[in-house]
Design a protein around this motif. Structure first.
Motif, PDB file in Angstrom:
ATOM      1  N   MET A  28      21.276  46.158  36.767  1.00  0.00           N
ATOM      2  CA  MET A  28      22.336  45.638  37.616  1.00  0.00           C
ATOM      3  C   MET A  28      23.553  45.309  36.769  1.00  0.00           C
ATOM      4  O   MET A  28      23.442  44.629  35.766  1.00  0.00           O
ATOM      5  CB  MET A  28      21.878  44.331  38.243  1.00  0.00           C
ATOM      6  N   THR A  29      24.665  45.748  37.213  1.00  0.00           N
ATOM      7  CA  THR A  29      25.905  45.414  36.535  1.00  0.00           C
ATOM      8  C   THR A  29      26.391  44.060  37.028  1.00  0.00           C
ATOM      9  O   THR A  29      26.275  43.726  38.197  1.00  0.00           O
ATOM     10  CB  THR A  29      26.979  46.476  36.829  1.00  0.00           C
ATOM     11  N   SER A  30      26.948  43.294  36.100  1.00  0.00           N
ATOM     12  CA  SER A  30      27.492  41.994  36.453  1.00  0.00           C
ATOM     13  C   SER A  30      28.952  41.926  36.016  1.00  0.00           C
ATOM     14  O   SER A  30      29.443  42.804  35.320  1.00  0.00           O
ATOM     15  CB  SER A  30      26.685  40.883  35.781  1.00  0.00           C
ATOM     16  N   GLY A  31      29.645  40.882  36.432  1.00  0.00           N
ATOM     17  CA  GLY A  31      31.041  40.713  36.051  1.00  0.00           C
ATOM     18  C   GLY A  31      31.802  39.895  37.065  1.00  0.00           C
ATOM     19  O   GLY A  31      31.244  39.050  37.766  1.00  0.00           O
ATOM     20  N   THR A  32      33.097  40.170  37.163  1.00  0.00           N
ATOM     21  CA  THR A  32      33.998  39.469  38.072  1.00  0.00           C
ATOM     22  C   THR A  32      34.445  40.440  39.154  1.00  0.00           C
ATOM     23  O   THR A  32      34.643  41.619  38.885  1.00  0.00           O
ATOM     24  CB  THR A  32      35.226  38.947  37.292  1.00  0.00           C
ATOM     25  N   TYR A  33      34.607  39.913  40.361  1.00  0.00           N
ATOM     26  CA  TYR A  33      35.045  40.764  41.472  1.00  0.00           C
ATOM     27  C   TYR A  33      36.068  40.014  42.307  1.00  0.00           C
ATOM     28  O   TYR A  33      36.101  38.785  42.325  1.00  0.00           O
ATOM     29  CB  TYR A  33      33.862  41.185  42.343  1.00  0.00           C
ATOM     30  N   THR A  34      36.911  40.772  42.995  1.00  0.00           N
ATOM     31  CA  THR A  34      37.824  40.214  43.981  1.00  0.00           C
ATOM     32  C   THR A  34      37.645  40.972  45.280  1.00  0.00           C
ATOM     33  O   THR A  34      37.738  42.196  45.302  1.00  0.00           O
ATOM     34  CB  THR A  34      39.293  40.301  43.515  1.00  0.00           C
ATOM     35  N   LEU A  35      37.359  40.226  46.332  1.00  0.00           N
ATOM     36  CA  LEU A  35      37.266  40.793  47.677  1.00  0.00           C
ATOM     37  C   LEU A  35      38.636  40.679  48.325  1.00  0.00           C
ATOM     38  O   LEU A  35      39.231  39.595  48.316  1.00  0.00           O
ATOM     39  CB  LEU A  35      36.276  40.009  48.539  1.00  0.00           C
ATOM     40  N   LEU A  36      39.140  41.753  48.881  1.00  0.00           N
ATOM     41  CA  LEU A  36      40.338  41.687  49.708  1.00  0.00           C
ATOM     42  C   LEU A  36      39.852  41.662  51.146  1.00  0.00           C
ATOM     43  O   LEU A  36      39.197  42.598  51.604  1.00  0.00           O
ATOM     44  CB  LEU A  36      41.271  42.854  49.427  1.00  0.00           C
ATOM     45  N   ILE A  37      40.155  40.567  51.818  1.00  0.00           N
ATOM     46  CA  ILE A  37      39.610  40.282  53.138  1.00  0.00           C
ATOM     47  C   ILE A  37      40.749  40.220  54.147  1.00  0.00           C
ATOM     48  O   ILE A  37      41.704  39.464  53.963  1.00  0.00           O
ATOM     49  CB  ILE A  37      38.864  38.930  53.126  1.00  0.00           C
ATOM     50  N   GLU A  38      40.620  41.019  55.198  1.00  0.00           N
ATOM     51  CA  GLU A  38      41.638  41.008  56.242  1.00  0.00           C
ATOM     52  C   GLU A  38      41.228  40.056  57.360  1.00  0.00           C
ATOM     53  O   GLU A  38      40.119  40.151  57.896  1.00  0.00           O
ATOM     54  CB  GLU A  38      41.837  42.404  56.811  1.00  0.00           C
ATOM     55  N   LEU A  39      42.136  39.154  57.697  1.00  0.00           N
ATOM     56  CA  LEU A  39      41.966  38.253  58.830  1.00  0.00           C
ATOM     57  C   LEU A  39      42.952  38.716  59.896  1.00  0.00           C
ATOM     58  O   LEU A  39      44.164  38.639  59.689  1.00  0.00           O
ATOM     59  CB  LEU A  39      42.246  36.811  58.403  1.00  0.00           C
ATOM     60  N   PRO A  40      42.471  39.234  61.032  1.00  0.00           N
ATOM     61  CA  PRO A  40      43.360  39.886  61.992  1.00  0.00           C
ATOM     62  C   PRO A  40      44.304  38.952  62.747  1.00  0.00           C
ATOM     63  O   PRO A  40      45.362  39.380  63.194  1.00  0.00           O
ATOM     64  CB  PRO A  40      42.406  40.590  62.953  1.00  0.00           C
ATOM     65  N   GLU A  41      43.916  37.682  62.900  1.00  0.00           N
ATOM     66  CA  GLU A  41      44.798  36.760  63.612  1.00  0.00           C
ATOM     67  C   GLU A  41      44.693  35.374  62.995  1.00  0.00           C
ATOM     68  O   GLU A  41      43.669  35.029  62.397  1.00  0.00           O
ATOM     69  CB  GLU A  41      44.466  36.713  65.097  1.00  0.00           C
ATOM     70  N   TYR A  92      39.695  36.839  47.470  1.00  0.00           N
ATOM     71  CA  TYR A  92      38.714  35.870  46.990  1.00  0.00           C
ATOM     72  C   TYR A  92      38.125  36.424  45.697  1.00  0.00           C
ATOM     73  O   TYR A  92      37.561  37.515  45.681  1.00  0.00           O
ATOM     74  CB  TYR A  92      37.588  35.647  48.007  1.00  0.00           C
ATOM     75  N   THR A  93      38.251  35.673  44.610  1.00  0.00           N
ATOM     76  CA  THR A  93      37.730  36.113  43.323  1.00  0.00           C
ATOM     77  C   THR A  93      36.493  35.303  42.977  1.00  0.00           C
ATOM     78  O   THR A  93      36.498  34.074  43.044  1.00  0.00           O
ATOM     79  CB  THR A  93      38.797  35.965  42.219  1.00  0.00           C
ATOM     80  N   GLY A  94      35.439  36.025  42.631  1.00  0.00           N
ATOM     81  CA  GLY A  94      34.179  35.389  42.283  1.00  0.00           C
ATOM     82  C   GLY A  94      33.547  36.055  41.073  1.00  0.00           C
ATOM     83  O   GLY A  94      34.053  37.048  40.553  1.00  0.00           O
ATOM     84  N   SER A  95      32.440  35.478  40.638  1.00  0.00           N
ATOM     85  CA  SER A  95      31.724  36.071  39.503  1.00  0.00           C
ATOM     86  C   SER A  95      30.297  36.380  39.939  1.00  0.00           C
ATOM     87  O   SER A  95      29.759  35.740  40.841  1.00  0.00           O
ATOM     88  CB  SER A  95      31.726  35.133  38.298  1.00  0.00           C
ATOM     89  N   ALA A  96      29.728  37.365  39.286  1.00  0.00           N
ATOM     90  CA  ALA A  96      28.375  37.818  39.613  1.00  0.00           C
ATOM     91  C   ALA A  96      27.615  38.036  38.310  1.00  0.00           C
ATOM     92  O   ALA A  96      27.451  39.160  37.851  1.00  0.00           O
ATOM     93  CB  ALA A  96      28.440  39.100  40.431  1.00  0.00           C
ATOM     94  N   ALA A 109      33.525  44.928  35.343  1.00  0.00           N
ATOM     95  CA  ALA A 109      32.157  44.817  34.841  1.00  0.00           C
ATOM     96  C   ALA A 109      32.133  44.111  33.488  1.00  0.00           C
ATOM     97  O   ALA A 109      33.010  44.311  32.642  1.00  0.00           O
ATOM     98  CB  ALA A 109      31.529  46.202  34.710  1.00  0.00           C
ATOM     99  N   ASP A 110      31.115  43.265  33.318  1.00  0.00           N
ATOM    100  CA  ASP A 110      30.854  42.563  32.060  1.00  0.00           C
ATOM    101  C   ASP A 110      32.025  41.707  31.584  1.00  0.00           C
ATOM    102  O   ASP A 110      32.134  41.437  30.392  1.00  0.00           O
ATOM    103  CB  ASP A 110      30.446  43.555  30.967  1.00  0.00           C
ATOM    104  N   ALA A 111      32.893  41.283  32.493  1.00  0.00           N
ATOM    105  CA  ALA A 111      34.048  40.460  32.119  1.00  0.00           C
ATOM    106  C   ALA A 111      34.013  39.156  32.902  1.00  0.00           C
ATOM    107  O   ALA A 111      34.004  39.162  34.132  1.00  0.00           O
ATOM    108  CB  ALA A 111      35.345  41.206  32.401  1.00  0.00           C
ATOM    109  N   ASP A 112      34.007  38.040  32.196  1.00  0.00           N
ATOM    110  CA  ASP A 112      34.005  36.717  32.813  1.00  0.00           C
ATOM    111  C   ASP A 112      35.453  36.233  32.927  1.00  0.00           C
ATOM    112  O   ASP A 112      35.930  35.453  32.112  1.00  0.00           O
ATOM    113  CB  ASP A 112      33.166  35.749  31.983  1.00  0.00           C
TER     114      ASP A 112
END
Length: 138
Positions: A1-14, A35-39, A84-87
């Motif tokens: 499993m690859t780990s690291g930092t991720y950012t979700l781009l989330i659309e809120l319609p209203e 939303y930026t999180g770590s895994a 990947a692999d970046a904190d």
């Protein structure tokens, strides 16, 4: 499993008010949020799959602040940026020029937030990608 930092781009319609568990209510405008999180746990980036299941309504548990946004009807994940692999979770969040949603997603660090409102700008995705790249180079 690859780990690291991720950012979700989330659309809120209203525009809506969302209660983020113990963090309380936030009035959110329609548009795209990052939303930026770590895994770095045992599942690594499989955490992103869990976020997708919450957004699609397949999973009801609300464990992290972002789950309350993802579980709101009509929200969807429009893009995921990974390093990947970046904190670099805090560094990415701090580089985003959008409007911070105070007190969300940063309960385990000294940041004010890890959720940023980017409006309706398509350039926001490019900004998120640049934030990941520049944080990796620090």
């Amino acid at each position: 499993m690859t780990s690291g930092t991720y950012t979700l781009l989330i659309e809120l319609p209203e525009a809506t008010t969302i209660t983020f568990g113990a963090a309380g209510d936030r009035e959110l405008a329609a548009g795209v949020y990052a939303y930026t999180g770590s895994a770095f746990g045992p599942g690594g980036f499989s955490r992103i799959d869990r976020h997708r299941r919450v957004a699609s309504g397949e999973h009801d548990a609300r464990h992290w602040h972002v789950d309350y946004l993802l579980g709101h009807p009509g929200t969807r994940i429009v893009e995921v940026v990974r390093s990947a692999d970046a904190d670099i979770e805090c560094a990415v969040s701090q580089r985003l020029a959008g409007e911070p949603v105070e007190g969300i997603g940063a309960s385990d660090c000294d940041c004010d937030t890890h959720l940023v409102y980017g409006g309706r700008s398509e350039a926001f995705l490019d900004e998120v990608r640049r934030a990941h790249a520049s944080a990796r180079n620090d």
